[in-house]
Structures are given as C-alpha cells and as structure tokens.
Design an enzyme around this catalytic site. Structure first.
Site, PDB file in Angstrom:
ATOM      1  N   LEU A 260       0.833  -1.204   0.000  1.00 25.04           N
ATOM      2  CA  LEU A 260       0.000   0.000   0.000  1.00 25.04           C
ATOM      3  C   LEU A 260       0.871   1.259   0.000  1.00 25.04           C
ATOM      4  CD1 LEU A 260      -2.698  -1.298   2.479  1.00 25.04           C
ATOM      5  CD2 LEU A 260      -3.186  -0.437   0.171  1.00 25.04           C
TER       6      LEU A 260
ATOM      7  N   GLU B 142      -4.619   8.947   3.068  1.00 27.41           N
ATOM      8  CA  GLU B 142      -4.330   9.914   4.141  1.00 27.41           C
ATOM      9  C   GLU B 142      -3.439   9.263   5.190  1.00 27.41           C
ATOM     10  OE1 GLU B 142      -4.983  13.079   4.779  1.00 27.41           O
ATOM     11  OE2 GLU B 142      -6.102  13.446   2.933  1.00 27.41           O
TER      12      GLU B 142
ATOM     13  N   LYS C 292     -12.294 -14.238  21.011  1.00 27.69           N
ATOM     14  CA  LYS C 292     -13.110 -14.316  19.788  1.00 27.69           C
ATOM     15  C   LYS C 292     -13.352 -15.770  19.394  1.00 27.69           C
ATOM     16  CE  LYS C 292     -13.835 -12.148  15.373  1.00 27.69           C
ATOM     17  NZ  LYS C 292     -13.516 -11.019  14.520  1.00 27.69           N
TER      18      LYS C 292
ATOM     19  N   ARG D  39      -5.931  -0.703   8.376  1.00 25.89           N
ATOM     20  CA  ARG D  39      -6.971   0.265   8.033  1.00 25.89           C
ATOM     21  C   ARG D  39      -6.346   1.343   7.148  1.00 25.89           C
ATOM     22  NH1 ARG D  39      -9.995   1.728  13.072  1.00 25.89           N
ATOM     23  NH2 ARG D  39     -10.969  -0.290  12.660  1.00 25.89           N
TER      24      ARG D  39
ATOM     25  N   GLU E 169      -6.957  -8.770   7.098  1.00 28.11           N
ATOM     26  CA  GLU E 169      -8.174  -7.982   6.862  1.00 28.11           C
ATOM     27  C   GLU E 169      -7.769  -6.544   6.576  1.00 28.11           C
ATOM     28  OE1 GLU E 169     -12.289  -7.539   9.223  1.00 28.11           O
ATOM     29  OE2 GLU E 169     -10.796  -6.080   9.820  1.00 28.11           O
TER      30      GLU E 169
HETATM   31  P1  0O2 Z   1     -11.639  -4.375  15.932  1.00 31.35           P
HETATM   32  O1  0O2 Z   1     -10.992  -4.164  17.236  1.00 31.35           O
HETATM   33  O2  0O2 Z   1     -12.018  -3.089  15.232  1.00 31.35           O
HETATM   34  O3  0O2 Z   1     -10.902  -5.315  15.038  1.00 31.35           O
HETATM   35  P2  0O2 Z   1     -16.212 -10.548  12.377  1.00 31.35           P
HETATM   36  O4  0O2 Z   1     -15.006  -9.667  12.126  1.00 31.35           O
HETATM   37  O5  0O2 Z   1     -16.365 -11.662  11.384  1.00 31.35           O
HETATM   38  O6  0O2 Z   1     -16.247 -10.976  13.799  1.00 31.35           O
HETATM   39  P3  0O2 Z   1     -18.296  -9.093  11.165  1.00 31.35           P
HETATM   40  O7  0O2 Z   1     -19.247  -8.076  11.756  1.00 31.35           O
HETATM   41  O8  0O2 Z   1     -18.876 -10.108  10.264  1.00 31.35           O
HETATM   42  O9  0O2 Z   1     -17.508  -9.704  12.352  1.00 31.35           O
HETATM   43  O10 0O2 Z   1     -17.149  -8.416  10.353  1.00 31.35           O
HETATM   44  P4  0O2 Z   1     -17.194  -7.065   9.644  1.00 31.35           P
HETATM   45  O11 0O2 Z   1     -18.579  -6.651   9.349  1.00 31.35           O
HETATM   46  O12 0O2 Z   1     -16.249  -7.205   8.504  1.00 31.35           O
HETATM   47  O13 0O2 Z   1     -16.621  -6.052  10.753  1.00 31.35           O
HETATM   48  C1  0O2 Z   1     -15.408  -6.240  11.375  1.00 31.35           C
HETATM   49  C2  0O2 Z   1     -14.775  -4.936  11.802  1.00 31.35           C
HETATM   50  O14 0O2 Z   1     -15.350  -3.819  11.112  1.00 31.35           O
HETATM   51  C3  0O2 Z   1     -14.975  -4.604  13.269  1.00 31.35           C
HETATM   52  O15 0O2 Z   1     -13.967  -5.204  13.993  1.00 31.35           O
HETATM   53  C4  0O2 Z   1     -14.824  -3.090  13.277  1.00 31.35           C
HETATM   54  O16 0O2 Z   1     -13.466  -2.707  13.175  1.00 31.35           O
HETATM   55  C5  0O2 Z   1     -15.485  -2.710  11.989  1.00 31.35           C
HETATM   56  N1  0O2 Z   1     -16.936  -2.483  12.164  1.00 31.35           N
HETATM   57  C6  0O2 Z   1     -17.933  -3.274  11.707  1.00 31.35           C
HETATM   58  N2  0O2 Z   1     -19.131  -2.751  12.021  1.00 31.35           N
HETATM   59  C7  0O2 Z   1     -18.889  -1.607  12.687  1.00 31.35           C
HETATM   60  C8  0O2 Z   1     -19.742  -0.607  13.270  1.00 31.35           C
HETATM   61  O17 0O2 Z   1     -20.955  -0.670  13.243  1.00 31.35           O
HETATM   62  N3  0O2 Z   1     -19.109   0.441  13.886  1.00 31.35           N
HETATM   63  C9  0O2 Z   1     -17.757   0.565  13.937  1.00 31.35           C
HETATM   64  N4  0O2 Z   1     -17.254   1.636  14.567  1.00 31.35           N
HETATM   65  N5  0O2 Z   1     -16.928  -0.376  13.417  1.00 31.35           N
HETATM   66  C10 0O2 Z   1     -17.484  -1.438  12.793  1.00 31.35           C
HETATM   67  P5  0O2 Z   1     -14.167  -5.661  15.501  1.00 31.35           P
HETATM   68  O18 0O2 Z   1     -14.076  -7.143  15.527  1.00 31.35           O
HETATM   69  O19 0O2 Z   1     -15.416  -5.055  16.064  1.00 31.35           O
HETATM   70  O20 0O2 Z   1     -12.976  -5.119  16.299  1.00 31.35           O
END
Ligand code: 0O2
Length: 232
Positions: free
Chosen positions: A40, A57, A72, A96, A158
């Site tokens: 990246l 950015e 988890k 990110r 990811e």
């Molecule tokens: P962290 O500490 O940020 O890594 P999964 O990852 O499979 O358990 P999901 O929901 O299927 O769960 O995955 P998804 O939708 O790809 O989302 C994963 C990550 O996206 C989250 O990581 C957050 O970083 C971000 N994210 C998803 N939804 C939201 C939201 O509504 N608000 C915010 N602020 N961030 C979000 P983690 O695991 O929560 O933690």
C-alpha cells in the site's frame, strides 16, 4: 507444606510445542500484515510521485492480542488449534487505510488485488450497502504468501478501506458504543445513524467538487471486479 505440582516432561514438551506453533503463527501474521502495508505504501508513493495524487491519508495496522484471539475463538466456537484459528478468525492481522475520496478506495483495491500473489478471500462492501446503523467501509480479507524457514504459508489479512468522513464517524460511534457497553440509548442511536448520512453526503459533496475541478474521477463498486479475480 505442599509445593507447586510438577508437570511431566511430556506435558512440558506439549506446552513448548504449542507456544512455538503459536509464535510461528503470529510471526506469519505480522509479516503478512507488513507486506500488505508495504504494497500500500508503494502504491501511495507511486500515485503521489507520478500522478501528484495521494490516495491515502494514513494507514494503521494492528495484530490481535492472544487474549482477544482466544476470546473471539470462544465467542465463535472456533477450536484453539492453529489450523482452526487460521481458518476461523480472519482478522488476526488488520490494516486500516484512510483515503480522501470514495473513488480512492476502489482505485486502491483494484491496484492491490491485481497483484498476482494476492488472493481475495472475501469482500464486504459496506460503502455500497451500509450497515443498518450507517456504518460504511470497504472490507477485504486478502491472502498473501509469507516464506518462513518451515515453508510458505498463506496469511489472511483484513484490510478496511474508508474515507476520512467514514473513519471519523466509525471512531466516534465506536467510542459511544464502548461508553454504553453496547446498550446505546435509542435517541443516541438515531443521531448516530443521522450522522452517518451526513458523513455520506459529505463524501458525495467532496466527490462532486473534485469532478467540478478535474472532470469525472468517481470510482464504481468493486465487488464485481474483485469477484472476477477470485474466480480465476
Ligand atoms: P476491531 O478491534 O475493530 O478489530 P467478524 O469480524 O467476522 O467478527 P463481522 O461483523 O462479520 O464480524 O465483520 P465485519 O462486518 O467485517 O466487521 C469487522 C470490523 O469492522 C470490526 O472489527 C470493526 O473494526 C469494523 N466495524 C464493523 N461494524 C462496525 C460498526 O458498526 N461500527 C464501527 N465503529 N466499526 C465497525 P471488531 O471485531 O469489532 O474489532
């Protein structure tokens, strides 16, 4: 007086082996994450130097701690075995990428996923289809090969792509969510969702301004294109 119970040699060897496997797994994730971050960085430098157009950015990365991995795994019913963790927990290595414009997200994804040793495992396009609370970001699970002395391993990383406006919203929503331990009052929840719509309008307005200055620069949803690559 009873002392600490002694572990058998076999148990000690077993724990040493688990520790070594876990350390090797985490090293693989760190190297995989660093390689994707470097790719990246290269794209950023290239766009900046050759096209005077910086699509990034900032980039941040993190490795999940062993405690969060175990928590988890327990939540998702994933066995505490290296292969099960590798298959079931896909965000051990996370990057990110925050960009100025929505079009930059898709441009970056196209350039990154066009690299022949990178495989796209999943795409979740919450920019095209926001979550019900308004969350927008483009999530990809990529796999990149890492060459350790024990041989090559495919490491999942990811990568979350967001604009500055999406990132501002997500970090504020995250703070509120944690403050209320997930139980956010409905009035606040409604305002959070309204703020997400404001952030989305801001992204549209900025893209419009850019178009007014430079002509058409808008990207288009990436899913079709990435999935085409996945099937190859
Ligand atoms: P962290 O500490 O940020 O890594 P999964 O990852 O499979 O358990 P999901 O929901 O299927 O769960 O995955 P998804 O939708 O790809 O989302 C994963 C990550 O996206 C989250 O990581 C957050 O970083 C971000 N994210 C998803 N939804 C939201 C939201 O509504 N608000 C915010 N602020 N961030 C979000 P983690 O695991 O929560 O933690």
């Amino acid at each position: 007086m009873s002392g600490t119970p002694k572990l058998s040699d076999e148990s000690l060897r077993h724990f040493a082996r688990i520790r070594e496997d876990f350390t090797r797994m985490m090293l693989g994730y760190r190297f995989g994450m660093e390689q994707v971050a470097t790719r990246l960085d290269i794209l950023r430098e290239e766009f900046t130097e050759l096209h005077q157009d910086n699509p990034i950015e900032h980039i941040s990365s993190r490795l999940k701690s062993p405690e969060s991995i175990i928590a988890k795994a327990a939540r998702q019913g994933v066995e505490l075995e290296i292969e099960a963790l590798r298959a079931g927990i896909t965000d051990i290595a996370g990057i990110r990428v925050v960009s100025p414009f929505v079009a930059d997200l898709y441009r970056l994804v196209d350039s990154l996923t066009a690299q022949p040793d990178i495989t796209v495992r999943t795409v979740k396009d919450y920019v095209a289809r926001p979550k019900p609370n308004g969350y927008r970001s483009l999530h990809l699970i990529l796999e990149i090969p890492v060459f350790l002395s024990s041989g090559p391993v495919q490491v999942p990383v990811e990568v979350q792509f967001r604009t500055v406006a999406m990132d501002f919203w997500a970090s504020t929503e995250h703070k509120i969510f944690y403050k209320y331990e997930g139980d956010v009052p409905s009035g606040l929840r409604r305002r959070i969702t309204e703020a997400a719509a404001t952030a989305a309008r801001m992204d549209e307005e900025m893209a419009d301004l850019l178009r007014a200055v430079h002509g058409d620069a808008e990207g288009s949803p990436v899913e079709g294109r990435v999935h085409d690559r996945e099937r190859r």
